[in-house]
Design a protein around this motif. Structure first.
Motif, PDB file in Angstrom:
ATOM      1  N   UNK A 352       0.827  -1.208   0.000  1.00  0.00           N
ATOM      2  CA  UNK A 352       0.000   0.000   0.000  1.00  0.00           C
ATOM      3  C   UNK A 352       0.858   1.252   0.000  1.00  0.00           C
ATOM      4  N   UNK A 353       1.963   1.240   0.770  1.00  0.00           N
ATOM      5  CA  UNK A 353       2.851   2.401   0.804  1.00  0.00           C
ATOM      6  C   UNK A 353       3.394   2.728  -0.577  1.00  0.00           C
ATOM      7  N   UNK A 360       8.419   4.397   4.071  1.00  0.00           N
ATOM      8  CA  UNK A 360       8.650   3.090   4.681  1.00  0.00           C
ATOM      9  C   UNK A 360       9.873   3.088   5.589  1.00  0.00           C
ATOM     10  N   UNK A 361      10.591   4.216   5.660  1.00  0.00           N
ATOM     11  CA  UNK A 361      11.710   4.284   6.598  1.00  0.00           C
ATOM     12  C   UNK A 361      11.161   4.314   8.023  1.00  0.00           C
ATOM     13  N   UNK A 362      11.961   3.832   8.967  1.00  0.00           N
ATOM     14  CA  UNK A 362      11.463   3.648  10.328  1.00  0.00           C
ATOM     15  C   UNK A 362      11.864   4.754  11.284  1.00  0.00           C
ATOM     16  N   UNK A 374      16.586   8.278  -0.508  1.00  0.00           N
ATOM     17  CA  UNK A 374      16.573   8.008  -1.958  1.00  0.00           C
ATOM     18  C   UNK A 374      15.180   7.595  -2.416  1.00  0.00           C
ATOM     19  N   UNK A 375      14.873   7.877  -3.674  1.00  0.00           N
ATOM     20  CA  UNK A 375      13.552   7.492  -4.187  1.00  0.00           C
ATOM     21  C   UNK A 375      13.410   5.977  -4.294  1.00  0.00           C
ATOM     22  N   UNK A 380      14.852   2.881  -2.374  1.00  0.00           N
ATOM     23  CA  UNK A 380      14.600   3.700  -1.199  1.00  0.00           C
ATOM     24  C   UNK A 380      13.148   3.693  -0.780  1.00  0.00           C
ATOM     25  N   UNK A 381      12.687   4.865  -0.343  1.00  0.00           N
ATOM     26  CA  UNK A 381      11.363   5.014   0.263  1.00  0.00           C
ATOM     27  C   UNK A 381      10.381   5.546  -0.773  1.00  0.00           C
ATOM     28  N   UNK A 382       9.118   5.071  -0.763  1.00  0.00           N
ATOM     29  CA  UNK A 382       8.125   5.598  -1.717  1.00  0.00           C
ATOM     30  C   UNK A 382       7.903   7.092  -1.589  1.00  0.00           C
ATOM     31  N   UNK A 383       8.226   7.660  -0.416  1.00  0.00           N
ATOM     32  CA  UNK A 383       8.028   9.101  -0.226  1.00  0.00           C
ATOM     33  C   UNK A 383       9.251   9.908  -0.631  1.00  0.00           C
TER      34      UNK A 383
END
Length: 597
Positions: A352-353, A360-362, A374-375, A380-383
């Motif tokens: 979903x993310x 998705x980074x914590x 990073x994209x 990397x992260x979806x954001x």
């Protein structure tokens, strides 16, 4: 013919009203002669059957059958049936319907029933006729159970007929052998009657071997009612060992003390039990709900731990400036679930993310932090976006989209997934398309599960009725997804006064997110900040939802109409079913778009 099955007093036979006493059971004792031993390769040459009840012969059925092939000499030597004898006989297609009509509603009995039933089933398949779901009793197994090897070294029909004083001796002809089997059956039933076996269910349960200790505990079920409810096995220290539900308490509990119970853990539990408590319930829904609540209260060691409601996991948004997914036990307002495992929830969160832009980074990010990651294209992260720090204003739509998806206000992420599937397919990246198809179907089903349960859990009061099958009604008062009251109205009894009594006595339910004296007013709905199920047990709400979905259920009245969200996952269920069908059918690459378009 003398009656070898004595008819005891009614009090002795009323051990279970739903069991058929043996003297009232209709048996059709059948014997076959065949061209060989293989149901697939050989055919029936003769059918003989005797219908009996209470020791009296009600009718007989006998005919030769043309097997459509020559009868081997060895078979002719044993049976005396020759190919010439069956030449003018009817084929099995003409004989079988008459036999099935003769045997309708009866318990089928045969000596070595596995052999005879295999040939009859093969004949039914050959005739494209449905085989009836009849009880089958094997006199070979019954004889082995009743007679010791010292008394009966052989259980061949001829040997048993001589041992038990049968009036008919077998001759390897179908009707004669069926008559001999009737005598053997009656003699064996007379013997087990001395061991407390007086009904059909007891006879079938008697066949497997049971230890005397296990059988001796049948008295624990003697005083239980033949009614739906919950039963609790208790141990030497009055601890609850096991909890279960039953449509008929007496019959279900009694099965634990018979050969029908083969589970090792249950046999161990029975050996420890000294008492069985019970709670009579109005219907199956009440029994199921009470079982769930008692499981939580007692945590009995012999129940599967997967039944405990506290084991559910939820996927929820964290409460921080840059929200992310977290897997928790207690859901908040924006939550998806329940899931059986933490990994299932976490995996769905990653999917979903990816299509909502949620990070998705914590790391926990402060409101004013300049955080760069990073994209997603480079792992990397979806954001993330290359060279640009996260900005609250730009990030806010991601968490808002997740909340809208969970609540059913938007299905844009699902459409994004389907667009990506189509892109992969057109580029002939079929493996990537198939993986995403399966992930998207999982998302749809998880969303639908939450939205369906939440649709019931938000209703302040829902009164529903279901036909009891005998002209009466079963009633349930449901408040915020919980069963608050239940009852029945028998045939001929005006139902509405019963409903009002049930409502007046129903439990008061305080949903999560609502406080104060107004919770007594079931015309009010809970506030929108409440968790999806308003604090109710997911298992209990699921039981209620399944009960409401049964054919014939009617809504008596409700404070709010049942509805799922307009842009909820229900509208994509058809697509998810096609996706599942595509997995089962293993479609070709060329047919992929046609199946999922």
């Amino acid at each position: 013919m003398s009656d070898p099955v004595p008819r005891p007093a009614v009090q002795q036979l009323a051990f279970d009203e739903l069991d058929t006493p043996l003297y009232d059971t209709t048996f059709v004792v059948v014997d076959l002669e065949t061209t060989g031993t293989s149901p697939a390769a050989d055919g029936i040459t003769e059918i003989g059957a005797v219908k009996v009840r209470g020791g009296e012969v009600l009718g007989e059925f006998a005919t030769l059958v043309n097997p459509g092939r020559a009868i081997p000499p060895a078979i002719v030597h044993v049976t005396g049936i020759t190919t010439a004898m069956v030449y003018a006989a009817p084929r099995i297609e003409a004989v079988l319907p008459g036999f099935l009509e003769f045997a309708a509603g009866a318990v089928l009995v045969a000596h070595n029933a596995r052999f005879d039933m295999a040939f009859l089933r093969a004949a039914a398949a050959q005739c494209d006729t449905a085989w009836p779901a009849a009880q089958v009793l094997c006199t070979v197994k019954l004889a082995r159970r009743v007679l010791g090897r010292d008394e009966a070294p052989s259980v061949r029909l001829g040997s048993l007929a001589r041992l038990l004083g049968a009036t008919t001796q077998p001759t390897h002809r179908a009707l004669q052998d069926a008559r001999a089997t009737v005598d053997v059956l009656h003699a064996l039933i007379a013997r087990v009657g001395n061991q407390g076996v007086h009904s059909l269910t007891e006879l079938l349960d008697y066949l497997p071997d049971v230890t005397p200790r296990q059988r001796s505990k049948r008295v624990l079920a003697a005083d239980l009612p033949a009614a739906p409810g919950v039963y609790l096995f208790r141990g030497p220290s009055d601890e609850v060992l096991y909890i279960g539900t039953a449509v008929n308490l007496r019959r279900r509990v009694r099965n634990y003390f018979t050969g029908s119970e083969t589970r090792g853990r249950m046999k161990e539990m029975v050996s420890l039990a000294i008492r069985v408590d019970h709670v009579v319930c109005a219907h199956a829904l009440e029994a199921g709900v009470r079982e769930l609540r008692l499981l939580v209260a007692h945590t009995p060691p012999y129940n599967r731990r997967s039944k405990f409601p506290k084991r559910a996991w939820w996927l929820t948004l964290t409460d921080e400036p840059f929200p992310r997914f977290s897997v928790v036990r207690e859901p908040g307002r924006d939550a998806l679930g329940p899931f059986n495992s933490r990994n299932d929830a976490a995996d769905l969160g990653v999917i979903i993310a990816e299509f909502t832009g949620l990070r998705t980074c914590t790391a926990r990010l402060s409101r004013n932090a300049a955080h760069e990651c990073p994209p997603a294209l480079v792992g990397g992260c979806p954001a993330g976006s290359e060279g640009k720090p996260l900005d609250m204003a730009q990030y806010a739509p991601a968490s808002a989209l997740v909340r809208a998806l969970f609540a059913g206000r938007s299905d844009a992420p699902i459409r994004f997934m389907l667009d990506r599937i189509e892109t992969h397919s057109r580029a002939e990246h079929f493996e990537a398309a198939a993986r995403l198809r399966d992930r998207a179907a999982r998302v749809v089903r998880a969303l639908r599960r939450t939205q369906r349960l939440a649709a019931v859990a938000r209703i302040a009061e829902l009164i529903a009725a279901h036909p009891d099958g005998d002209g009466g009604w079963e009633f349930a008062v449901i408040r915020y997804g919980r069963l608050a009251g239940s009852g029945t109205a028998q045939r001929g009894v005006p139902p509405m006064p019963i409903v009002e009594q049930i409502v007046a006595a129903a439990e008061t339910v305080v949903p999560a997110g609502v406080a104060g004296p107004h919770v007594q007013d079931h015309a009010r709905s809970p506030v929108e900040n409440a968790p999806p199920l308003r604090g109710a047990s997911p298992e209990e709400v699921a039981l209620v939802v399944r009960w409401l979905a049964r054919p014939g259920v009617r809504i008596v009245r409700t404070t709010d109409g049942y509805h799922e969200p307009l842009f909820g996952a229900a509208r994509w269920l058809g697509w998810a079913e096609l996706a599942d069908a595509a997995v089962s059918a293993q479609p070709t690459e060329e047919g992929y778009l046609d199946r999922l378009g």
